[in-house]
Write a protein that holds these residues in place. Sequence first.
Motif, PDB file in Angstrom:
ATOM      1  N   TYR A 208       0.832  -1.200   0.000  1.00 45.71           N
ATOM      2  CA  TYR A 208       0.000   0.000   0.000  1.00 45.71           C
ATOM      3  C   TYR A 208       0.873   1.259   0.000  1.00 45.71           C
ATOM      4  O   TYR A 208       1.940   1.313   0.643  1.00 45.71           O
ATOM      5  CB  TYR A 208      -0.890   0.029   1.236  1.00 45.71           C
ATOM      6  CG  TYR A 208      -2.141  -0.815   1.157  1.00 45.71           C
ATOM      7  CD1 TYR A 208      -2.752  -1.106  -0.059  1.00 45.71           C
ATOM      8  CD2 TYR A 208      -2.735  -1.293   2.322  1.00 45.71           C
ATOM      9  CE1 TYR A 208      -3.909  -1.862  -0.111  1.00 45.71           C
ATOM     10  CE2 TYR A 208      -3.898  -2.054   2.277  1.00 45.71           C
ATOM     11  CZ  TYR A 208      -4.476  -2.340   1.054  1.00 45.71           C
ATOM     12  OH  TYR A 208      -5.629  -3.085   0.995  1.00 45.71           O
ATOM     13  N   ASP A 209       0.407   2.257  -0.707  1.00 43.91           N
ATOM     14  CA  ASP A 209       1.054   3.569  -0.738  1.00 43.91           C
ATOM     15  C   ASP A 209      -0.051   4.606  -0.866  1.00 43.91           C
ATOM     16  O   ASP A 209      -0.930   4.472  -1.731  1.00 43.91           O
ATOM     17  CB  ASP A 209       2.030   3.666  -1.912  1.00 43.91           C
ATOM     18  CG  ASP A 209       2.704   5.014  -1.993  1.00 43.91           C
ATOM     19  OD1 ASP A 209       2.136   5.925  -2.648  1.00 43.91           O
ATOM     20  OD2 ASP A 209       3.783   5.179  -1.393  1.00 43.91           O
ATOM     21  N   ALA A 210      -0.033   5.618  -0.022  1.00 46.36           N
ATOM     22  CA  ALA A 210      -1.135   6.584   0.020  1.00 46.36           C
ATOM     23  C   ALA A 210      -1.365   7.262  -1.316  1.00 46.36           C
ATOM     24  O   ALA A 210      -2.495   7.637  -1.642  1.00 46.36           O
ATOM     25  CB  ALA A 210      -0.863   7.627   1.105  1.00 46.36           C
ATOM     26  N   ARG A 211      -0.313   7.404  -2.105  1.00 43.71           N
ATOM     27  CA  ARG A 211      -0.451   8.125  -3.371  1.00 43.71           C
ATOM     28  C   ARG A 211      -0.666   7.200  -4.566  1.00 43.71           C
ATOM     29  O   ARG A 211      -1.564   7.419  -5.380  1.00 43.71           O
ATOM     30  CB  ARG A 211       0.799   8.980  -3.611  1.00 43.71           C
ATOM     31  CG  ARG A 211       0.719   9.875  -4.877  1.00 43.71           C
ATOM     32  CD  ARG A 211       1.940  10.766  -4.992  1.00 43.71           C
ATOM     33  NE  ARG A 211       3.167   9.990  -5.098  1.00 43.71           N
ATOM     34  CZ  ARG A 211       3.641   9.512  -6.251  1.00 43.71           C
ATOM     35  NH1 ARG A 211       2.989   9.729  -7.377  1.00 43.71           N
ATOM     36  NH2 ARG A 211       4.774   8.830  -6.268  1.00 43.71           N
ATOM     37  N   THR A 212       0.152   6.145  -4.674  1.00 44.17           N
ATOM     38  CA  THR A 212       0.121   5.322  -5.883  1.00 44.17           C
ATOM     39  C   THR A 212      -0.672   4.022  -5.739  1.00 44.17           C
ATOM     40  O   THR A 212      -1.074   3.428  -6.738  1.00 44.17           O
ATOM     41  CB  THR A 212       1.557   4.976  -6.308  1.00 44.17           C
ATOM     42  OG1 THR A 212       2.197   4.227  -5.246  1.00 44.17           O
ATOM     43  CG2 THR A 212       2.369   6.240  -6.579  1.00 44.17           C
ATOM     44  N   ASN A 213      -0.895   3.570  -4.506  1.00 53.01           N
ATOM     45  CA  ASN A 213      -1.610   2.309  -4.296  1.00 53.01           C
ATOM     46  C   ASN A 213      -2.355   2.382  -2.967  1.00 53.01           C
ATOM     47  O   ASN A 213      -2.052   1.653  -2.020  1.00 53.01           O
ATOM     48  CB  ASN A 213      -0.606   1.138  -4.300  1.00 53.01           C
ATOM     49  CG  ASN A 213      -1.284  -0.217  -4.286  1.00 53.01           C
ATOM     50  OD1 ASN A 213      -2.373  -0.405  -4.816  1.00 53.01           O
ATOM     51  ND2 ASN A 213      -0.617  -1.186  -3.659  1.00 53.01           N
ATOM     52  N   PRO A 214      -3.351   3.269  -2.878  1.00 55.52           N
ATOM     53  CA  PRO A 214      -3.990   3.548  -1.583  1.00 55.52           C
ATOM     54  C   PRO A 214      -4.830   2.386  -1.084  1.00 55.52           C
ATOM     55  O   PRO A 214      -5.418   1.629  -1.870  1.00 55.52           O
ATOM     56  CB  PRO A 214      -4.877   4.760  -1.889  1.00 55.52           C
ATOM     57  CG  PRO A 214      -5.136   4.682  -3.362  1.00 55.52           C
ATOM     58  CD  PRO A 214      -3.891   4.103  -3.963  1.00 55.52           C
ATOM     59  N   PRO A 215      -4.920   2.233   0.233  1.00 49.98           N
ATOM     60  CA  PRO A 215      -5.733   1.150   0.801  1.00 49.98           C
ATOM     61  C   PRO A 215      -7.188   1.181   0.359  1.00 49.98           C
ATOM     62  O   PRO A 215      -7.828   0.130   0.256  1.00 49.98           O
ATOM     63  CB  PRO A 215      -5.613   1.380   2.312  1.00 49.98           C
ATOM     64  CG  PRO A 215      -4.324   2.112   2.489  1.00 49.98           C
ATOM     65  CD  PRO A 215      -4.183   2.977   1.274  1.00 49.98           C
ATOM     66  N   ALA A 216      -7.716   2.355   0.083  1.00 50.51           N
ATOM     67  CA  ALA A 216      -9.116   2.452  -0.331  1.00 50.51           C
ATOM     68  C   ALA A 216      -9.384   1.684  -1.615  1.00 50.51           C
ATOM     69  O   ALA A 216     -10.522   1.250  -1.864  1.00 50.51           O
ATOM     70  CB  ALA A 216      -9.504   3.920  -0.501  1.00 50.51           C
ATOM     71  N   GLY A 217      -8.354   1.510  -2.441  1.00 51.12           N
ATOM     72  CA  GLY A 217      -8.511   0.759  -3.687  1.00 51.12           C
ATOM     73  C   GLY A 217      -8.303  -0.735  -3.522  1.00 51.12           C
ATOM     74  O   GLY A 217      -8.409  -1.482  -4.503  1.00 51.12           O
ATOM     75  N   HIS A 218      -7.987  -1.168  -2.309  1.00 48.68           N
ATOM     76  CA  HIS A 218      -7.790  -2.580  -1.971  1.00 48.68           C
ATOM     77  C   HIS A 218      -6.602  -3.213  -2.690  1.00 48.68           C
ATOM     78  O   HIS A 218      -6.535  -4.435  -2.835  1.00 48.68           O
ATOM     79  CB  HIS A 218      -9.063  -3.395  -2.233  1.00 48.68           C
ATOM     80  CG  HIS A 218     -10.185  -3.032  -1.314  1.00 48.68           C
ATOM     81  ND1 HIS A 218     -11.422  -3.641  -1.375  1.00 48.68           N
ATOM     82  CD2 HIS A 218     -10.277  -2.106  -0.308  1.00 48.68           C
ATOM     83  CE1 HIS A 218     -12.219  -3.112  -0.460  1.00 48.68           C
ATOM     84  NE2 HIS A 218     -11.545  -2.178   0.202  1.00 48.68           N
ATOM     85  N   GLY A 219      -5.671  -2.384  -3.145  1.00 44.03           N
ATOM     86  CA  GLY A 219      -4.393  -2.897  -3.611  1.00 44.03           C
ATOM     87  C   GLY A 219      -4.340  -3.292  -5.072  1.00 44.03           C
ATOM     88  O   GLY A 219      -5.353  -3.414  -5.757  1.00 44.03           O
ATOM     89  N   ASN A 220      -3.102  -3.496  -5.533  1.00 40.09           N
ATOM     90  CA  ASN A 220      -2.882  -3.884  -6.940  1.00 40.09           C
ATOM     91  C   ASN A 220      -2.232  -5.259  -7.026  1.00 40.09           C
ATOM     92  O   ASN A 220      -1.453  -5.533  -7.944  1.00 40.09           O
ATOM     93  CB  ASN A 220      -2.023  -2.842  -7.657  1.00 40.09           C
ATOM     94  CG  ASN A 220      -0.578  -2.808  -7.154  1.00 40.09           C
ATOM     95  OD1 ASN A 220      -0.245  -3.460  -6.164  1.00 40.09           O
ATOM     96  ND2 ASN A 220       0.266  -2.057  -7.838  1.00 40.09           N
ATOM     97  N   THR A 221      -2.543  -6.155  -6.084  1.00 41.45           N
ATOM     98  CA  THR A 221      -1.986  -7.505  -6.091  1.00 41.45           C
ATOM     99  C   THR A 221      -2.681  -8.366  -7.136  1.00 41.45           C
ATOM    100  O   THR A 221      -3.910  -8.432  -7.181  1.00 41.45           O
ATOM    101  CB  THR A 221      -2.136  -8.156  -4.705  1.00 41.45           C
ATOM    102  OG1 THR A 221      -1.404  -7.398  -3.748  1.00 41.45           O
ATOM    103  CG2 THR A 221      -1.620  -9.586  -4.709  1.00 41.45           C
ATOM    104  N   TYR A 222      -1.879  -9.040  -7.966  1.00 44.71           N
ATOM    105  CA  TYR A 222      -2.410  -9.916  -9.011  1.00 44.71           C
ATOM    106  C   TYR A 222      -1.871 -11.328  -8.856  1.00 44.71           C
ATOM    107  O   TYR A 222      -0.698 -11.537  -8.512  1.00 44.71           O
ATOM    108  CB  TYR A 222      -2.028  -9.400 -10.400  1.00 44.71           C
ATOM    109  CG  TYR A 222      -2.979  -8.360 -10.949  1.00 44.71           C
ATOM    110  CD1 TYR A 222      -3.969  -8.697 -11.862  1.00 44.71           C
ATOM    111  CD2 TYR A 222      -2.884  -7.036 -10.534  1.00 44.71           C
ATOM    112  CE1 TYR A 222      -4.843  -7.739 -12.365  1.00 44.71           C
ATOM    113  CE2 TYR A 222      -3.758  -6.070 -11.023  1.00 44.71           C
ATOM    114  CZ  TYR A 222      -4.734  -6.433 -11.942  1.00 44.71           C
ATOM    115  OH  TYR A 222      -5.605  -5.478 -12.430  1.00 44.71           O
ATOM    116  N   LEU A 223      -2.741 -12.285  -9.123  1.00 48.57           N
ATOM    117  CA  LEU A 223      -2.378 -13.688  -9.279  1.00 48.57           C
ATOM    118  C   LEU A 223      -2.505 -14.058 -10.750  1.00 48.57           C
ATOM    119  O   LEU A 223      -3.405 -13.561 -11.447  1.00 48.57           O
ATOM    120  CB  LEU A 223      -3.313 -14.577  -8.462  1.00 48.57           C
ATOM    121  CG  LEU A 223      -3.156 -14.554  -6.945  1.00 48.57           C
ATOM    122  CD1 LEU A 223      -4.363 -15.199  -6.293  1.00 48.57           C
ATOM    123  CD2 LEU A 223      -1.881 -15.270  -6.535  1.00 48.57           C
TER     124      LEU A 223
END
Length: 285
Positions: A208-223
């Motif tokens: 998580y990163d407040a600017r580029t990967n904020p928690p509100a977006g639930h992350g950019n993790t991919y399988l």
Amino acid sequence: MEQRIDLAAPAARWLRQLNTLREPTVLQSFAFDEVHHHLYVLQLTPGGRDAGDLCLNRLDHTGRRLGHMYLRGFGHGVSMGVQHDTDGTVWIWTEADALDGHGRGVTRFRFASGRTRTTKDVKVRRPIEGSRNNQPTVCPATGRIAVRHRLRGVPRYRVWDLAAFTARDYASPLADFPQTGAHPDPGAPFQGFALHGDHLYQLAGNAYDARTNPPAGHGNTYLSCLDVRTGELLERRRTEAAHSLDHREPEGLAVRSTGTPRLYLGFASGQEGARRFSIYYKPGG
């Protein structure tokens, strides 16, 4: 061919927010010893990234630590594997012989709690000439080993029969294909892989990163899932597993193949210097 694990299936919690690892750093990868019901977890030691210094933890399936050992100069710990010999010996596979923090080969050794190993007291294998960033994983269900590596800076996979590989017969791999499709953003960090039969699963994404990967977006993790026989990308899904964690950095991937196969995902949380780990899973069909 074994059934492919559905990456769209909802993830379930297995272990959450534990602080039972020896070091206060994030988990890097993990693997299961199904015979003895152990979970092995690799961490970088504090300040050990450049040298490739790792801590290997042995846990039970509740997350209680049963022992640990140190691996000096081994690598980054992106993946690992467990092998059972017919005589009952349990071998741990990891990368080895670190250069700039990443293994130039792989090795296997027996776990010995409290012991420290260096690459000088293990037998380093170099199955892919001229490669860097070697990282192994084992499929107990089919008796295969895969090694992720870089040739001229490009990540690839090779897969061998584990018995042949153990005998140092590297001439006839079962598969050899490029890494592909791990994340829509090619710059996203690669965070782990696991082999199960003719399928190879990948994990990628950022903390998580407040600017580029904020928690509100639930992350950019991919399988994602590749076909070992062709190298084809079969499926890729974003996962919101463990989205309520703080920090939430994906770290490590493993398959449990007893009964219905399950794909296990690791996540780091907590503050730097006091990290915790969580493991979720995707059930098989």
